[in-house]
Design a protein around this motif. Structure first.
Motif, PDB file in Angstrom:
ATOM      1  N   ARG A 128     -12.640  -3.075  -0.131  1.00  0.00           N
ATOM      2  CA  ARG A 128     -11.667  -2.974  -1.213  1.00  0.00           C
ATOM      3  C   ARG A 128     -10.578  -4.019  -1.019  1.00  0.00           C
ATOM      4  O   ARG A 128     -10.016  -4.137   0.070  1.00  0.00           O
ATOM      5  CB  ARG A 128     -11.047  -1.581  -1.271  1.00  0.00           C
ATOM      6  CG  ARG A 128     -12.051  -0.478  -1.541  1.00  0.00           C
ATOM      7  CD  ARG A 128     -11.380   0.879  -1.681  1.00  0.00           C
ATOM      8  NE  ARG A 128     -12.353   1.908  -2.001  1.00  0.00           N
ATOM      9  CZ  ARG A 128     -12.790   2.162  -3.237  1.00  0.00           C
ATOM     10  NH1 ARG A 128     -12.298   1.448  -4.249  1.00  0.00           N
ATOM     11  NH2 ARG A 128     -13.676   3.098  -3.465  1.00  0.00           N
ATOM     12  N   ARG A 139      -7.623  -3.985  -2.080  1.00  0.00           N
ATOM     13  CA  ARG A 139      -6.320  -3.379  -1.804  1.00  0.00           C
ATOM     14  C   ARG A 139      -6.151  -3.080  -0.315  1.00  0.00           C
ATOM     15  O   ARG A 139      -5.082  -3.285   0.248  1.00  0.00           O
ATOM     16  CB  ARG A 139      -6.159  -2.100  -2.627  1.00  0.00           C
ATOM     17  CG  ARG A 139      -4.773  -1.479  -2.548  1.00  0.00           C
ATOM     18  CD  ARG A 139      -4.657  -0.286  -3.478  1.00  0.00           C
ATOM     19  NE  ARG A 139      -4.799  -0.651  -4.874  1.00  0.00           N
ATOM     20  CZ  ARG A 139      -3.815  -1.121  -5.625  1.00  0.00           C
ATOM     21  NH1 ARG A 139      -2.608  -1.294  -5.104  1.00  0.00           N
ATOM     22  NH2 ARG A 139      -4.021  -1.413  -6.894  1.00  0.00           N
ATOM     23  N   SER A 140      -7.190  -2.579   0.333  1.00  0.00           N
ATOM     24  CA  SER A 140      -7.064  -2.208   1.742  1.00  0.00           C
ATOM     25  C   SER A 140      -7.178  -3.406   2.671  1.00  0.00           C
ATOM     26  O   SER A 140      -6.718  -3.354   3.811  1.00  0.00           O
ATOM     27  CB  SER A 140      -8.134  -1.179   2.100  1.00  0.00           C
ATOM     28  OG  SER A 140      -9.436  -1.722   1.941  1.00  0.00           O
ATOM     29  N   GLU A 157      -4.478  -2.154   8.369  1.00  0.00           N
ATOM     30  CA  GLU A 157      -4.511  -3.595   8.181  1.00  0.00           C
ATOM     31  C   GLU A 157      -5.873  -4.126   8.581  1.00  0.00           C
ATOM     32  O   GLU A 157      -6.579  -3.496   9.358  1.00  0.00           O
ATOM     33  CB  GLU A 157      -3.432  -4.260   9.069  1.00  0.00           C
ATOM     34  CG  GLU A 157      -2.053  -4.254   8.456  1.00  0.00           C
ATOM     35  CD  GLU A 157      -1.915  -5.303   7.381  1.00  0.00           C
ATOM     36  OE1 GLU A 157      -2.492  -6.397   7.509  1.00  0.00           O
ATOM     37  OE2 GLU A 157      -1.231  -5.023   6.397  1.00  0.00           O
ATOM     38  N   HIS A 178      -2.626   2.340   4.597  1.00  0.00           N
ATOM     39  CA  HIS A 178      -4.007   1.963   4.868  1.00  0.00           C
ATOM     40  C   HIS A 178      -4.033   1.046   6.076  1.00  0.00           C
ATOM     41  O   HIS A 178      -3.062   0.386   6.382  1.00  0.00           O
ATOM     42  CB  HIS A 178      -4.634   1.256   3.658  1.00  0.00           C
ATOM     43  CG  HIS A 178      -4.042  -0.091   3.384  1.00  0.00           C
ATOM     44  ND1 HIS A 178      -4.319  -1.199   4.155  1.00  0.00           N
ATOM     45  CD2 HIS A 178      -3.185  -0.510   2.421  1.00  0.00           C
ATOM     46  CE1 HIS A 178      -3.669  -2.238   3.680  1.00  0.00           C
ATOM     47  NE2 HIS A 178      -2.983  -1.847   2.642  1.00  0.00           N
ATOM     48  N   HIS A 238       1.789   0.456   7.108  1.00  0.00           N
ATOM     49  CA  HIS A 238       0.896   0.577   5.959  1.00  0.00           C
ATOM     50  C   HIS A 238       0.210   1.927   5.980  1.00  0.00           C
ATOM     51  O   HIS A 238      -0.289   2.347   7.013  1.00  0.00           O
ATOM     52  CB  HIS A 238      -0.191  -0.509   6.011  1.00  0.00           C
ATOM     53  CG  HIS A 238       0.301  -1.830   5.549  1.00  0.00           C
ATOM     54  ND1 HIS A 238       0.192  -2.240   4.245  1.00  0.00           N
ATOM     55  CD2 HIS A 238       0.895  -2.852   6.221  1.00  0.00           C
ATOM     56  CE1 HIS A 238       0.686  -3.463   4.129  1.00  0.00           C
ATOM     57  NE2 HIS A 238       1.109  -3.847   5.305  1.00  0.00           N
ATOM     58  N   THR A 255       0.803  -1.205   0.000  1.00  0.00           N
ATOM     59  CA  THR A 255       0.000   0.000   0.000  1.00  0.00           C
ATOM     60  C   THR A 255       0.835   1.252   0.000  1.00  0.00           C
ATOM     61  O   THR A 255       0.321   2.347   0.024  1.00  0.00           O
ATOM     62  CB  THR A 255      -0.895   0.019   1.231  1.00  0.00           C
ATOM     63  OG1 THR A 255      -0.050  -0.033   2.379  1.00  0.00           O
ATOM     64  CG2 THR A 255      -1.839  -1.137   1.233  1.00  0.00           C
TER      65      THR A 255
END
Length: 544
Positions: free
Chosen positions: A417, A419-420, A135, A133, A131, A14
């Motif tokens: 999402r 990605r997140s 975890e 974003h 990160h 991320t």
């Protein structure tokens, strides 16, 4: 999440381009693209039963073939039938699968104290600053994580089997039509009640009146099926998948898996059902003019005309979950530009309608407005009318509330999402001992292991449940390849997937973990089905 190369040095997936650390990335097959939008299920239940039938529950018993779904408690709109042909929407989260991945032989139980305690510090989740974003919640160690129940067994999403729900009657337009067991009960009630009325109108029939009444019950539900087929044909015309049609106690249900994309289509989709019922009522009236009054055909045609007229009129009432409520929702949606505004307006009108039915139906019956005379209204009739009103009111009220919940869910689904939710991962070769793989992951702050070949191509994903089942003293002698699940095309998901498209992709290929890749084919990390399910439940609980 990490994208890793043969060097085994992960990076945060991320951090995008700001934190690459200069390592190589392992490539994989091209990422899976976003699939069709997920299964929202607008339903078009049709009813009520004709005035000759006694009331009863309209709940469709859930099929035993259906997978567990965390939205079951909020999916009354997707599983209940009501006396309307209004539609409800539902969206499914990844359900729990009964096909649990087992640990290798001799590795020990995944729930044993030895495995749990020895695995506790094997692999720590990354710190908050690792990160940009957040975890996924519950950042426990890889060897001690899972579904959050303490068993260490992550439950994958699972595609529902062929929808059941009764006796399969056919597949018009490719859509299965089922007759629920409750239909046989309502058919018996219609036969008994309508037979009593025939005894007063055509006493010469004798016992044959019950055969005529049974024919009326079947013909009326055939009309209900035509109503539902109208919704189905319109949905298919708008490229909306239809899961099934089910005939139930109080009518019929068309389970449409997606919501219409525009208010105009929503209006048309809702209106065609009552329109067809009105057309049928007119056809029965014209046929009645061609036969002699006071005969069996004349009585049957009159009953079918009145029944279809009642179905059309009731469904046009402007409140969810009735068809008229869907039409009102489409109008408000068109005016405001927000589907949620339309849902709120139509749902509250539906609740007001439920209260009106609860109070008004018994009063209308007592006043004789529905055709009953004071001589025919007795104590049992009063109780029956009150019970019918209570059942109809409860169904309408519940359907309206479910519409609000499903609308709120649709607003929050984009927050899911890939990605997140993806976990940081490190690549390991097939012969790497589990202890060494866990050490590397712990150093990198990762919570997932990807087995790669000598060229860095991903081959499989190490299962969390299998790691938990290996005692610490055996880990130096257990290769990661023995704990991994081979990658299939369906287990490679795009990092760009979100919302219903993500849920739909996971349901298509049940697994506990998925390899998340960029559009370029580079590894982004590993997505756990358990993390998605927790995020789904959290989104459901969050107020609008």
């Amino acid at each position: 999440m990490d994208e890793s190369g043969g060097s085994g040095q992960p990076r945060s997936g991320t951090d995008e381009a700001t934190e690459r650390h200069g390592e190589q990335r392992a490539s994989s097959a091209p990422a899976a693209g976003a699939t069709r939008s997920g299964p929202e299920r607008p339903e078009h239940p049709t009813g009520p039963t004709p005035p000759t039938a006694a009331p009863g529950t309209s709940e469709a018993a859930p099929s035993p073939d259906r997978p567990h779904d965390p939205t079951d408690s909020a999916r009354g709109a997707a599983t209940h039938s009501d006396p309307s042909s209004g539609a409800e929407d539902g969206a499914e989260a990844p359900g729990a699968s009964s096909d649990q991945a087992e640990a290798p032989a001799g590795s020990g139980s995944g729930s044993s104290d030895e495995a749990g305690s020895s695995a506790q510090d094997a692999l720590h989740g990354p710190s908050a600053g690792a990160h940009p974003h957040p975890e996924p919640e519950h950042p426990r160690t890889l060897a001690h994580s899972g579904t959050g129940t303490g068993t260490g067994k992550a439950q994958p999403p699972r595609r529902g089997r062929e929808p059941g729900g009764g006796l399969l009657m056919g597949r018009p337009f490719g859509v299965p039509v089922y007759v629920a067991p409750s239909w046989f009960l309502v058919a018996a009630l219609i036969t008994w009640v309508f037979g009593g009325q025939l005894d007063r109108v055509l006493p010469e029939l004798g016992a044959l009146r019950y055969l005529v009444s049974l024919f009326f019950a079947v013909a009326f539900y055939a009309s209900v099926l035509v109503h539902e087929l109208a919704h189905t044909v319109a949905a298919l015309r708008f490229k909306l998948p239809v899961r099934r049609i089910q005939l139930q106690f109080f009518g019929g249900v068309s389970e449409i898996e997606k919501e219409a994309e525009t208010p105009g289509r929503e209006f048309v989709l809702s209106f065609v059902g009552p329109l067809l019922s009105l057309v049928l009522s007119g056809l029965f009236y014209l046929a009645m003019l061609a036969v002699e009054p006071g005969t069996v055909p004349g009585v049957l045609l009159a009953g079918l005309m009145i029944s279809n007229l009642i179905v059309a009129a009731f469904n046009l009432l402007p409140g969810l979950p009735l068809d008229g409520g869907r039409m009102l929702r489409a109008v408000v949606w068109k005016i405001t530009g927000r589907p949620m505004s339309g849902t709120i307006a139509a749902a509250w009108v539906g609740r007001a309608l439920a209260v009106s039915v609860l109070i008004g139906l018994p009063l209308l019956t007592q006043s004789g407005a529905l055709g009953a005379t004071q001589d025919n209204v007795g104590g049992m009739d009063t109780v029956t009318d009150a019970l019918l009103a209570a059942i109809l009111a409860a169904i309408i009220w519940t359907g309206a509330g479910n519409s609000l919940r499903m609308a709120r869910l649709r607003e929050h689904l984009p927050e899911l999402r890939a990605r997140s939710l993806t976990r940081r991962a490190v690549p390991v070769e097939t012969s790497t001992p589990l202890s060494e793989a866990l050490r590397r992951a712990n150093e990198a702050g990762a919570r997932a292991l990807v087995v790669v070949d000598a060229d860095g191509e991903p081959l499989s994903l190490v299962r969390e449940a299998a790691i938990v089942g290996v005692p610490e003293h055996r880990r130096p002698w257990v290769a990661v390849s023995g704990l991994a699940q081979d990658l299939t095309d369906g287990m490679r998901v795009s990092a760009e997937l979100a919302g219903e498209a993500l849920l739909d992709t996971l349901r298509a290929t049940p697994a506990t973990e998925y390899l998340v890749v960029e559009d370029s084919g580079e590894i982004y990390g590993v997505l756990s089905a358990a993390d998605v399910e927790r995020a789904f439940v959290k989104a459901m609980a969050r107020p609008s």
